[in-house]
Write an enzyme that holds these catalytic residues in place. Structure first.
Site, mmCIF file in Angstrom:
data_model
loop_
_atom_site.group_PDB
_atom_site.id
_atom_site.type_symbol
_atom_site.label_atom_id
_atom_site.label_comp_id
_atom_site.label_asym_id
_atom_site.label_seq_id
_atom_site.Cartn_x
_atom_site.Cartn_y
_atom_site.Cartn_z
ATOM 1 N N ASP A 36 8.289 14.491 0.291
ATOM 2 C CA ASP A 36 7.318 13.957 1.067
ATOM 3 C C ASP A 36 7.599 14.170 2.627
ATOM 4 O OD1 ASP A 36 6.144 10.957 -0.193
ATOM 5 O OD2 ASP A 36 8.131 11.902 -1.341
ATOM 6 N N ASP A 102 -1.550 12.159 4.057
ATOM 7 C CA ASP A 102 -0.629 11.785 2.959
ATOM 8 C C ASP A 102 -0.108 13.234 2.285
ATOM 9 O OD1 ASP A 102 0.826 10.698 0.846
ATOM 10 O OD2 ASP A 102 -0.696 9.513 0.275
ATOM 11 N N THR A 107 4.054 9.331 -5.032
ATOM 12 C CA THR A 107 5.443 9.597 -5.088
ATOM 13 C C THR A 107 6.002 9.002 -6.151
ATOM 14 O OG1 THR A 107 5.420 9.660 -2.569
ATOM 15 C CG2 THR A 107 7.488 9.111 -3.747
HETATM 16 N N1 A2P Z 1 2.429 -1.346 -2.990
HETATM 17 C C1 A2P Z 1 2.516 -0.224 -2.480
HETATM 18 N N2 A2P Z 1 3.568 0.422 -1.816
HETATM 19 C C2 A2P Z 1 3.514 1.622 -1.210
HETATM 20 N N3 A2P Z 1 2.547 2.223 -1.451
HETATM 21 C C3 A2P Z 1 1.328 1.979 -2.122
HETATM 22 C C4 A2P Z 1 1.328 0.697 -2.913
HETATM 23 N N4 A2P Z 1 0.181 0.831 -3.543
HETATM 24 C C5 A2P Z 1 -0.291 1.863 -3.392
HETATM 25 N N5 A2P Z 1 0.408 2.863 -2.623
HETATM 26 C C6 A2P Z 1 0.301 4.061 -2.162
HETATM 27 O O1 A2P Z 1 -1.324 4.240 -2.633
HETATM 28 C C7 A2P Z 1 -1.349 5.215 -3.924
HETATM 29 C C8 A2P Z 1 -2.110 4.952 -4.895
HETATM 30 O O2 A2P Z 1 -1.589 3.840 -5.464
HETATM 31 P P1 A2P Z 1 -1.102 3.985 -7.048
HETATM 32 O O3 A2P Z 1 -0.771 5.264 -7.334
HETATM 33 O O4 A2P Z 1 -0.326 2.743 -7.521
HETATM 34 O O5 A2P Z 1 -2.572 3.719 -7.663
HETATM 35 C C9 A2P Z 1 0.270 5.384 -4.369
HETATM 36 O O6 A2P Z 1 0.489 6.554 -4.708
HETATM 37 C C10 A2P Z 1 0.841 5.166 -2.780
HETATM 38 O O7 A2P Z 1 0.689 6.279 -2.103
HETATM 39 P P2 A2P Z 1 2.069 7.277 -2.025
HETATM 40 O O8 A2P Z 1 2.441 7.757 -3.286
HETATM 41 O O9 A2P Z 1 1.468 8.393 -1.119
HETATM 42 O O10 A2P Z 1 3.249 6.544 -1.133
HETATM 43 MG MG MG Z 2 -0.464 7.997 -0.915
HETATM 44 MG MG MG Z 3 2.555 9.598 0.218
HETATM 45 MG MG MG Z 4 4.601 6.427 0.147
#
Ligand code: A2P
Ligand code: MG
Ligand code: MG
Ligand code: MG
Length: 298
Positions: A36, A102, A107
């Protein structure tokens, strides 16, 4: 993010090893890895060198350290440059532009080896609105190649400009006569589930990443992306929203309001995410959501 020539397995092993899996201050389910951070430094250095007047907001915060000079990318895609710029984007001031980055979306799935869920999201907003987006899927076809299959393309880049066009994929409508929803696989809660249940789906596809889920919509694999949670941020939705709108779809919160993407807007998408592919009746989905779900997202 994209490793050079053929060293996929080595690079992935390295990145996952290097993943410190440090939990950020946002909670135990919010991972940040070396991938990241490195991807963000590369993207921010490349963009800020070319567009010094534009505001760039990255998920992993401001990046002040030097990056190796060969990480800085300044070339452009000649195919995109051939396109006519839509009239409403021809005379904009750099100061009205915000780029939401992003560096690695998905992640949680990345750390679990579900690499095809990962995307890199670069969204461009002018004023309040998301107008352009790039969704790069670095590990597209990775699994097939690892299993010994022939692959023409390793990694792919999808993009869209609202009122301008799309590239890197063939926009496809989801099948008629059924309702397929896509949602989180790692951030589910009872409210997330209540919203899905109310929409009476034939199938729910649980995958990681906001970018990945909007890809499912624009390629006709799902009808709607429903996430009744405050977890997504502006960098999760800006690029996917622009690409989705460019294909005729829509993205709002669960109250039906559009998100704004100017530089002073708070980062969390507190109203949740409802995204629908082209041809879908977005208002039907909004009307079906229970009040209790809406009230949880204020
Ligand atoms: N509760 C959370 N805490 C942190 N990031 C979140 C959360 N919910 C969603 N996200 C971010 O939104 C994206 C989509 O959510 P999901 O995969 O759960 O559907 C995640 O990959 C994450 O982005 P990132 O991976 O860039 O941190
Ligand atoms: Mg994200
Ligand atoms: Mg991210
Ligand atoms: Mg993140």
């Amino acid at each position: 993010m994209k490793p050079r020539s053929g060293d996929w397995a080595v690079t992935i092993d390295f990145l996952q090893e290097a993943a410190s899996l440090s939990n950020s201050s946002n909670g135990k389910n919010d991972l940040q890895t070396e991938a990241d951070r490195s991807a963000q430094r590369c993207i921010l250095a490349s963009l800020s060198q070319q567009f010094p007047e534009v505001t760039i907001i990255g998920e992993e915060g401001p990046s002040f350290c030097e990056v190796p000079s060969d990480w800085v990318v300044t070339d452009s895609d000649p195919e995109v440059l051939k396109m006519a710029c839509p009239a409403y984007l021809q005379n904009i001031d750099d100061k009205d532009v915000v780029i939401w980055v992003d560096p690695l979306d998905g992640t949680s799935e990345y750390t679990q080896g579900l690499l095809e869920h990962v995307t890199v999201l670069i969204g461009v907003a002018v004023g309040d609105r998301a107008v352009g987006g790039v969704i790069h899927q670095p590990y597209y076809n990775y699994k097939r190649q690892r299993e010994g299959g022939e692959v023409e393309e390793m990694g792919r880049t999808l993009w869209g400009i609202v009122g301008g066009g799309v590239g890197g994929f063939v926009p496809t409508s989801a099948p008629e006569g059924c309702r397929i929803l896509t949602t989180t696989r790692s951030h589910s809660t009872p409210v997330v589930q209540a919203a899905l249940d109310a929409l009476q789906p034939d199938e729910v596809i649980r995958v990681g990443g906001a970018g990945h889920k909007v890809m499912m919509l624009i390629e006709g694999k799902a009808h709607a992306y429903v996430f009744a949670s405050k977890g997504c941020k502006k960098w999760d939705t800006c690029a996917p929203e622009a690409v989705l709108i460019a294909t005729g779809g829509r993205l709002t919160d669960l109250h039906g309001d559009s998100y704004k993407y100017h530089k002073d807007i708070p980062h969390p998408n507190t109203g949740g995410v409802l995204a629908t592919g082209r041809g879908q009746d977005h208002d039907w989905y909004l009307a079906k959501l229970p009040d209790a779900v809406r009230q949880a997202l204020v």
